[in-house]
Design a protein around this motif. Structure first.
Motif, PDB file in Angstrom:
ATOM      1  N   CYS A   9      -7.182   1.167  -1.113  1.00  0.00           N
ATOM      2  CA  CYS A   9      -7.831  -0.024  -0.554  1.00  0.00           C
ATOM      3  C   CYS A   9      -9.102   0.679   0.226  1.00  0.00           C
ATOM      4  O   CYS A   9     -10.179   0.094  -0.217  1.00  0.00           O
ATOM      5  CB  CYS A   9      -6.910  -0.362   0.820  1.00  0.00           C
ATOM      6  N   CYS A  69      -1.402  -4.856  -1.367  1.00  0.00           N
ATOM      7  CA  CYS A  69      -2.312  -3.666  -1.336  1.00  0.00           C
ATOM      8  C   CYS A  69      -3.609  -4.409  -2.228  1.00  0.00           C
ATOM      9  O   CYS A  69      -3.423  -5.039  -2.939  1.00  0.00           O
ATOM     10  CB  CYS A  69      -1.957  -2.564  -2.304  1.00  0.00           C
ATOM     11  N   CYS A  90       0.817  -1.379   0.065  1.00  0.00           N
ATOM     12  CA  CYS A  90       0.000   0.130   0.020  1.00  0.00           C
ATOM     13  C   CYS A  90       0.753   1.305  -0.029  1.00  0.00           C
ATOM     14  O   CYS A  90       0.618   2.421  -0.528  1.00  0.00           O
ATOM     15  CB  CYS A  90      -0.898   0.009   1.200  1.00  0.00           C
TER      16      CYS A  90
HETATM   17 ZN   LIG Z   1      -3.871  -0.498  -0.173  1.00  0.00          ZN
END
Ligand SMILES: [Zn+2]
Length: 558
Positions: A360, A316, A275
């Motif tokens: 996300c 992610c 991420c």
């Molecule tokens: Zn993410």
């Protein structure tokens, strides 16, 4: 079955031969007759399954085993009934497809089975009737054994992520499984501390991800870092070799590629899988290696982990590039492993980064997911869809239940039995691997002097395990495919230690999975275990002597 065996029962007398039958796992029925047969140093083998093919798995296995341990020369002969050893395809009258019958008369040995796989189990039974002292007379009592496995899934896992094990040991491990009539090898190939499988499309997974700059010393949090590079991976050619080796021993290899957690090594190779690609891997200063400190000062962001635990930096779930990557990886995995199953991990995935990650969060909003557990469920279901489209079934640790179980997934229940029970109630197949009974990284005696992860699981405790939970309604018990022991290697940095941790507990596991529930008795097992120890010595396996330690049954302080 009863009448069939009654007839044999009447034929044989009740006089037990001087030689005892010490087979692990205990066969379903053993009828000892009068007299014995002695295997000579030169024997003939008629293999009706494969006739004169010397490379047939049964022929070559038996030939090699008898040669290796006893110096016996096996001569393969065309189909004839006066051979010393006969392997014969027979429609077994009862007991399911994989039953076999093993008979010894004063003239020779015969194994009857529907399939080569069950004939192979018969060969294992023969092996266990041979002396543990290789120079002794190979005298086998006249006997008739009828046998089959209780569970279809009889597994052992091995984590090669924390500590790499060479191909030679992987083969040895598969041999150990076969010798215990186990049939599934769960190969845990990726971890935070190392990616161990060559993926041609992503070479950095191995050139970067299979190497860590150091490892903590001793038990977590450790006493500093050893500053030694730990590395290793399997080429695709080696993986093919292992899969074939296992197939020849009727062992199925199930690969595990961990996602979305336990992915630090992959992220070290390709930071865009995280991420936060620019957020440096955080290893506390008292744990990190000098080399990693230096590399991070020079601009390297992501590291292969050097300590144990659960880490926030995970794949992610918001970026499609993550899924493209995983699908490409899985394509290469699928091409190498013929098993119907691919294990995708799914355990211990902290949601810390997902909560902070714009991609996300965007994904959750778009799909109307109420929390990060549902995002994990989305992740697993998307991967499942891909695997199903390739004809594969997904297996995951019990965390894949959180946020909703993928429709066709099978569950490995490790945090106790609750996950397995819940999944079986929802008509999902489950494999029981509870930490309470079958974690072979636990110590085996209160007196354990080597470093282990903790926990205390004696051979007797393993033996007491019943894979079908009492809480499960009768109608759902068929969803329990079997069980497996897990061997996590944080504290097993050499293969001798792995052997020490698995033996003799693997013997107990084999009986839990193979023998009928009614046939299981600890007192009886103990007597046979003493002979099994001699076999371990003969095989050159390092086994724990904890059984002989009076303190092995004392509860230890947590
Ligand atoms: Zn993410």
């Amino acid at each position: 079955m009863k009448s069939y065996f009654l007839a044999i029962y009447l034929l044989f007398s009740f006089i037990v031969s001087a030689q005892e039958i010490n087979i692990i796992p205990k066969p379903l029925e053993i009828n000892v007759g009068k007299g014995s047969y002695t295997l000579k140093n030169k024997v003939t083998l008629a293999n009706y399954f494969a006739d004169m093919k010397p490379d047939d798995p049964l022929t070559s296995y038996l030939t090699n085993y008898l040669k290796k341990y006893y110096g016996v020369e096996v001569k393969l002969v065309p189909k004839k009934f006066n051979a010393d050893i006969i392997l014969f395809p027979t429609r077994m009258p009862t007991g399911g497809a994989l039953a076999y019958k093993f008979s010894v008369t004063q003239r020779g040995i015969r194994i009857d089975a529907n399939f080569e796989e069950s004939a192979f189990h018969g060969i294992q039974t023969l092996i266990q009737l041979l002396p543990t002292n290789t120079t002794d007379r190979k005298e086998i009592p006249v006997v008739e054994i009828y046998d089959r496995a209780r569970f279809d899934y009889r597994g052992m896992h091995l984590d090669v992520g924390r500590h790499f094990a060479p191909v030679s040991f992987i083969k040895k491990y598969i041999d150990y499984l076969a010798l215990h009539k186990l049939n599934t090898f769960h190969w845990h190939l990726t971890e935070d501390q190392g990616w161990r499988m060559e993926i041609k499309k992503y070479p950095l997974l191995t050139s970067v991800g299979s190497k860590r700059n150091g490892t903590i010393i001793g038990r977590y949090p450790g006493k500093g870092n050893d500053n030694k590079t730990h590395e290793g991976y399997y080429t695709q050619e080696e993986i093919k070799e292992v899969v074939q080796y296992a197939k020849d021993r009727f062992v199925e290899v199930i690969p595990e590629i961990e996602m979305p957690g336990h992915s630090s090594a992959a992220i070290a190779a390709y930071p865009w899988l995280s991420c936060f690609p620019n957020r440096p891997t955080n290893i506390p200063s008292y744990m990190v290696s000098l080399k990693s400190v230096e590399q991070q000062q020079k601009g390297r962001v992501k590291l292969v982990q050097e300590t144990w635990g659960v880490f926030d930096d995970v794949f992610c779930a918001g970026k499609d590039s993550t899924f493209n990557f995983l699908e490409n990886v899985l394509d290469e995995v699928i091409a190498l492993f013929p098993s119907k199953y691919v294990h995708i991990g799914g355990d211990e995935c902290p949601k810390t980064h997902w909560k902070q990650c714009p991609s996300c969060q965007k994904r959750m909003k778009e799909l109307n997911l109420k929390d990060e557990h549902e995002l994990q469920s989305y992740f697993v279901q998307r991967i499942e869809k891909y695997l199903n489209s390739k004809g594969k079934t997904l297996i995951g640790w019990d965390e894949i239940l959180e946020g909703g179980l993928a429709p066709n997934a099978q569950v490995m229940s490790w945090r106790g039995e609750a996950g397995g029970i819940a999944a079986a109630k929802e008509n999902h197949y489950v494999i029981m691997t509870p930490g309470s009974h079958v974690y072979f990284d636990h110590k085996q005696t209160a007196n354990e002097d080597s470093v282990t992860i903790g926990g205390f699981t004696t051979v007797q405790k393993v033996y007491s395990y019943e894979p079908v939970p009492k809480e499960l309604p009768e109608t759902q018990t068929k969803f329990v495919r079997g069980a497996q022991a897990n061997v996590w290697t944080e504290y097993m940095n050499n293969t001798s230690k792995v052997e020490y941790m698995i033996f003799p507990r693997m013997a107990a596991l084999s009986e839990v999975l193979w023998s009928s529930k009614e046939n299981r008795s600890w007192d009886d097992f103990e007597k046979r275990l003493l002979v099994q120890f001699k076999r371990y010595t003969m095989w050159g396996a390092n086994y724990s002597k904890a059984y002989f330690d009076p303190k092995s049954t004392l509860e230890t302080k947590k």
